[in-house]
Design a protein around this motif. Sequence first.
Motif, PDB file in Angstrom:
ATOM      1  N   SER A   1     -43.591 -33.966  -5.803  1.00 24.76           N
ATOM      2  CA  SER A   1     -42.368 -34.762  -5.596  1.00 24.76           C
ATOM      3  C   SER A   1     -41.188 -34.147  -6.359  1.00 24.76           C
ATOM      4  O   SER A   1     -40.081 -34.047  -5.821  1.00 24.76           O
ATOM      5  N   PHE A   2     -41.420 -33.720  -7.592  1.00 24.05           N
ATOM      6  CA  PHE A   2     -40.341 -33.096  -8.354  1.00 24.05           C
ATOM      7  C   PHE A   2     -39.938 -31.755  -7.743  1.00 24.05           C
ATOM      8  O   PHE A   2     -38.741 -31.453  -7.622  1.00 24.05           O
ATOM      9  N   GLU A   3     -40.921 -30.942  -7.374  1.00 23.05           N
ATOM     10  CA  GLU A   3     -40.606 -29.620  -6.826  1.00 23.05           C
ATOM     11  C   GLU A   3     -39.864 -29.726  -5.491  1.00 23.05           C
ATOM     12  O   GLU A   3     -38.929 -28.963  -5.231  1.00 23.05           O
ATOM     13  N   THR A   4     -40.287 -30.683  -4.657  1.00 21.29           N
ATOM     14  CA  THR A   4     -39.630 -30.860  -3.354  1.00 21.29           C
ATOM     15  C   THR A   4     -38.215 -31.391  -3.527  1.00 21.29           C
ATOM     16  O   THR A   4     -37.272 -30.920  -2.879  1.00 21.29           O
TER      17      THR A   4
ATOM     18  N   ARG B   1     -35.746 -28.797  -4.482  1.00 20.91           N
ATOM     19  CA  ARG B   1     -35.344 -27.927  -3.368  1.00 20.91           C
ATOM     20  C   ARG B   1     -34.452 -28.643  -2.355  1.00 20.91           C
ATOM     21  O   ARG B   1     -33.490 -28.072  -1.860  1.00 20.91           O
ATOM     22  N   THR B   2     -34.794 -29.882  -2.016  1.00 18.50           N
ATOM     23  CA  THR B   2     -34.175 -30.537  -0.858  1.00 18.50           C
ATOM     24  C   THR B   2     -33.282 -31.727  -1.209  1.00 18.50           C
ATOM     25  O   THR B   2     -32.554 -32.222  -0.352  1.00 18.50           O
ATOM     26  N   GLY B   3     -33.376 -32.223  -2.428  1.00 17.02           N
ATOM     27  CA  GLY B   3     -32.598 -33.386  -2.825  1.00 17.02           C
ATOM     28  C   GLY B   3     -33.411 -34.650  -2.919  1.00 17.02           C
ATOM     29  O   GLY B   3     -33.095 -35.558  -3.681  1.00 17.02           O
ATOM     30  N   SER B   4     -34.495 -34.725  -2.119  1.00 18.15           N
ATOM     31  CA  SER B   4     -35.318 -35.946  -2.124  1.00 18.15           C
ATOM     32  C   SER B   4     -36.766 -35.627  -1.807  1.00 18.15           C
ATOM     33  O   SER B   4     -37.063 -34.596  -1.190  1.00 18.15           O
ATOM     34  N   ALA B   5     -37.658 -36.515  -2.224  1.00 17.52           N
ATOM     35  CA  ALA B   5     -39.085 -36.403  -1.891  1.00 17.52           C
ATOM     36  C   ALA B   5     -39.661 -37.813  -1.883  1.00 17.52           C
ATOM     37  O   ALA B   5     -39.763 -38.452  -2.937  1.00 17.52           O
ATOM     38  N   VAL B   6     -39.999 -38.293  -0.703  1.00 16.61           N
ATOM     39  CA  VAL B   6     -40.497 -39.665  -0.541  1.00 16.61           C
ATOM     40  C   VAL B   6     -41.958 -39.606  -0.111  1.00 16.61           C
ATOM     41  O   VAL B   6     -42.282 -39.071   0.948  1.00 16.61           O
ATOM     42  N   THR B   7     -42.832 -40.143  -0.949  1.00 17.41           N
ATOM     43  CA  THR B   7     -44.271 -40.088  -0.717  1.00 17.41           C
ATOM     44  C   THR B   7     -44.676 -41.049   0.395  1.00 17.41           C
ATOM     45  O   THR B   7     -44.220 -42.196   0.419  1.00 17.41           O
ATOM     46  N   CYS B   8     -45.543 -40.598   1.293  1.00 20.32           N
ATOM     47  CA  CYS B   8     -45.973 -41.462   2.393  1.00 20.32           C
ATOM     48  C   CYS B   8     -47.329 -41.007   2.927  1.00 20.32           C
ATOM     49  O   CYS B   8     -47.788 -39.900   2.630  1.00 20.32           O
TER      50      CYS B   8
ATOM     51  N   THR C   1     -38.600 -39.400  -5.349  1.00 18.49           N
ATOM     52  CA  THR C   1     -37.956 -38.549  -6.343  1.00 18.49           C
ATOM     53  C   THR C   1     -36.684 -37.934  -5.764  1.00 18.49           C
ATOM     54  O   THR C   1     -36.657 -37.550  -4.591  1.00 18.49           O
ATOM     55  N   PHE C   2     -35.636 -37.847  -6.611  1.00 18.94           N
ATOM     56  CA  PHE C   2     -34.319 -37.427  -6.130  1.00 18.94           C
ATOM     57  C   PHE C   2     -33.593 -36.597  -7.175  1.00 18.94           C
ATOM     58  O   PHE C   2     -33.865 -36.708  -8.375  1.00 18.94           O
ATOM     59  N   GLN C   3     -32.653 -35.781  -6.694  1.00 16.78           N
ATOM     60  CA  GLN C   3     -31.730 -35.127  -7.612  1.00 16.78           C
ATOM     61  C   GLN C   3     -30.841 -36.201  -8.224  1.00 16.78           C
ATOM     62  O   GLN C   3     -30.335 -37.078  -7.517  1.00 16.78           O
ATOM     63  N   LEU C   4     -30.654 -36.136  -9.532  1.00 18.06           N
ATOM     64  CA  LEU C   4     -29.973 -37.214 -10.248  1.00 18.06           C
ATOM     65  C   LEU C   4     -28.545 -37.470  -9.767  1.00 18.06           C
ATOM     66  O   LEU C   4     -28.154 -38.631  -9.569  1.00 18.06           O
ATOM     67  N   ALA C   5     -27.768 -36.431  -9.568  1.00 23.65           N
ATOM     68  CA  ALA C   5     -26.369 -36.615  -9.167  1.00 23.65           C
ATOM     69  C   ALA C   5     -26.287 -37.357  -7.836  1.00 23.65           C
ATOM     70  O   ALA C   5     -25.505 -38.305  -7.675  1.00 23.65           O
ATOM     71  N   LEU C   6     -27.118 -36.940  -6.905  1.00 26.89           N
ATOM     72  CA  LEU C   6     -27.180 -37.572  -5.580  1.00 26.89           C
ATOM     73  C   LEU C   6     -27.608 -39.040  -5.711  1.00 26.89           C
ATOM     74  O   LEU C   6     -27.010 -39.941  -5.117  1.00 26.89           O
ATOM     75  N   PHE C   7     -28.630 -39.272  -6.519  1.00 30.35           N
ATOM     76  CA  PHE C   7     -29.199 -40.622  -6.663  1.00 30.35           C
ATOM     77  C   PHE C   7     -28.200 -41.576  -7.313  1.00 30.35           C
ATOM     78  O   PHE C   7     -28.060 -42.734  -6.906  1.00 30.35           O
ATOM     79  N   LYS C   8     -27.473 -41.084  -8.304  1.00 31.35           N
ATOM     80  CA  LYS C   8     -26.478 -41.934  -8.966  1.00 31.35           C
ATOM     81  C   LYS C   8     -25.351 -42.305  -8.001  1.00 31.35           C
ATOM     82  O   LYS C   8     -24.892 -43.457  -7.990  1.00 31.35           O
TER      83      LYS C   8
END
Length: 226
Positions: A120-123, A126-133, A165-172
């Motif tokens: 989740s962190f690695e994805t 790279r991409t800005g987000s990682a949503v487990t499913c 999981t998300f990049q912090l700037a985007l998530f904020k």
Amino acid sequence: MKNRFAIIVAGGSGTRMGTDAPKQFLSIGGMPILMHTIRRFRAYSADLNVIVVLPVSQIPVWEELCRQHQFQEAVMVIAGGKTRFQSVRNGLQSIETEDGLVAVHDGVRPFVTTSIIRNSFETAERTGSAVTCVPLKDSARLIHADGSSQAVDRASYRLVQTPQTFQLALFKRAFEVEEQPFFTDCASVVEYAGYPITLIDGSYDNIKITTPEDLEIAEQKIRSAH
């Protein structure tokens, strides 16, 4: 490695569990569920910044449980809000930087694996987000307003889990919006803000403990692991 944070949201009341005790404080394997969850993230990285979000009335209970179980994991405890959105935002506001990554996880999902957390962190990096499913196992039907239903292709659907999981700037930036009734998880907030969502594989073992049956399954999982 960038700054990495985990916001563990534990706002359950225990209503569906049929108990007065909040479900995150119920015991499996001799220890509260929430402690197992925290240790899964600690197993991923000892340097991870872990933020636990609890209802303000439950914080003294948590502190007492930590004393009883000699649980000394370094976590920051933050008071939650009335909704999950508000609780995540409260946790997010405790993070002073916008540089890094943040995973949000359910406090009552104690069987998340280190490999899922790492992916989740690695994805997200790279991409800005990682949503487990996970894919649906059973056939599914769509219910219409008139009560009728129709079969749908289950291959087109996923059951969403955490971590998300998300990049912090985007998530904020995403959490600057006004709360909406359809915000059921972090992915829905980020999507509403206009950012794309990347899905990653979860696990059917990564259960969310919400019912007495879930608690029994969790206890069996703990026993079989020892």
